[in-house]
Write an enzyme that holds these catalytic residues in place. Structure first.
Site, PDB file in Angstrom:
ATOM      1  N   LYS A   1      -9.322   4.865  -8.133  1.00  0.00           N
ATOM      2  CA  LYS A   1      -8.164   4.993  -7.247  1.00  0.00           C
ATOM      3  C   LYS A   1      -8.318   6.192  -6.325  1.00  0.00           C
ATOM      4  O   LYS A   1      -8.198   6.065  -5.098  1.00  0.00           O
ATOM      5  CB  LYS A   1      -6.882   5.122  -8.062  1.00  0.00           C
TER       6      LYS A   1
ATOM      7  N   ASP B   1      -2.467   1.907  -6.873  1.00  0.00           N
ATOM      8  CA  ASP B   1      -1.556   2.789  -7.587  1.00  0.00           C
ATOM      9  C   ASP B   1      -0.420   1.944  -8.166  1.00  0.00           C
ATOM     10  O   ASP B   1      -0.469   0.708  -8.121  1.00  0.00           O
ATOM     11  CB  ASP B   1      -1.039   3.909  -6.676  1.00  0.00           C
TER      12      ASP B   1
END
Length: 239
Positions: free
Chosen positions: A134, A152
């Site tokens: 991420k 996310d």
């Protein structure tokens, strides 16, 4: 290409792709200023800010990073930082001891393995302390313009609500959603979904009655559908 088809499991692959891309176009029109909401002036600053954003808000990170970067402007300076001083600077973010340790290790590893430069590849980035896929995709997409999908909590929630995936594992969400869009769209797609998740499609009480993609969403009705009540739930972008 209807939300009803998606809800009833009768949506073809082609229809799914068309619906997904139409949703993204509408969100792009709704949020023309969508961008990373962490303040940064370089790949190094974005990398640090993204690591610090774990379990806190972008607003809090943006309040701390100007002083952080004034005192320790590069990996070499951070690698030699006094731990107590660094912890005091990061204290407002919570988990400041763990975050201080991660940044000290980050500075040292960037010096030792990458000559003090932020790597421009996902395999290189994920070797760094505090960096997973991420964070790596945030840096690649927003600092270097390299396509990547940042899964996310907002992105994952909306991708499932839109019926783009049923997966909960971030890597699987990334793969399935990425297959619906050309790579050139990935970075802005992430911004669109994250902005929409923060402003309208909330986790607990989405503002369905004030949603620009309601007609395309198979999850319409999970939240407030009354237009007036839904409008009161909308959180506009910070100025």
């Amino acid at each position: 290409m209807t939300a009803r088809d998606a809800r009833q499991g009768r949506e073809t692959r082609t229809a799914l792709i068309r619906r997904a891309r139409r949703i993204d176009r509408i969100l792009a029109e709704t949020y023309p200023d969508a961008r990373a909401e962490l303040d940064f002036g370089s790949p190094w600053q974005l990398l640090v800010a993204t690591i610090l954003s774990a379990q806190t808000t972008d607003v809090r990170v943006n309040a701390v990073t100007p002083e952080l970067f004034r005192r320790w402007p590069d990996p070499a300076a951070l690698a030699g930082a006094d731990r107590t001083e660094l912890e005091d600077t990061l204290r407002p973010l919570g988990f400041y001891r763990a975050k201080s340790e991660a940044l000290l290790r980050l500075g040292r590893q960037l010096l030792d393995d990458f000559g003090g430069e932020v790597p421009r590849t996902l395999p290189g980035l994920v070797t760094l302390p505090g960096v997973g896929r991420k964070t790596a995709n945030v840096v690649l997409g927003n600092a270097f313009g390299i396509p990547g999908i940042t899964v996310d909590t907002h992105f994952g929630r909306l991708a499932r609500r839109f019926g783009w995936t049923t997966q909960t594992d971030p890597d699987k969400v990334e793969a399935e959603v990425g297959a619906l869009f050309p790579p050139a769209d990935w970075v802005m797609l992430c911004h669109h979904l994250i902005w929409h998740g923060r402003r309208r499609c909330h986790a607990r009480r989405p503002a369905c009655g004030a949603c620009p993609v309601a007609a395309l969403c198979p999850s319409y009705g999970e939240g407030e559908t009354d237009p007036v009540k839904a409008a009161a739930l909308v959180r506009e972008p910070r100025r």
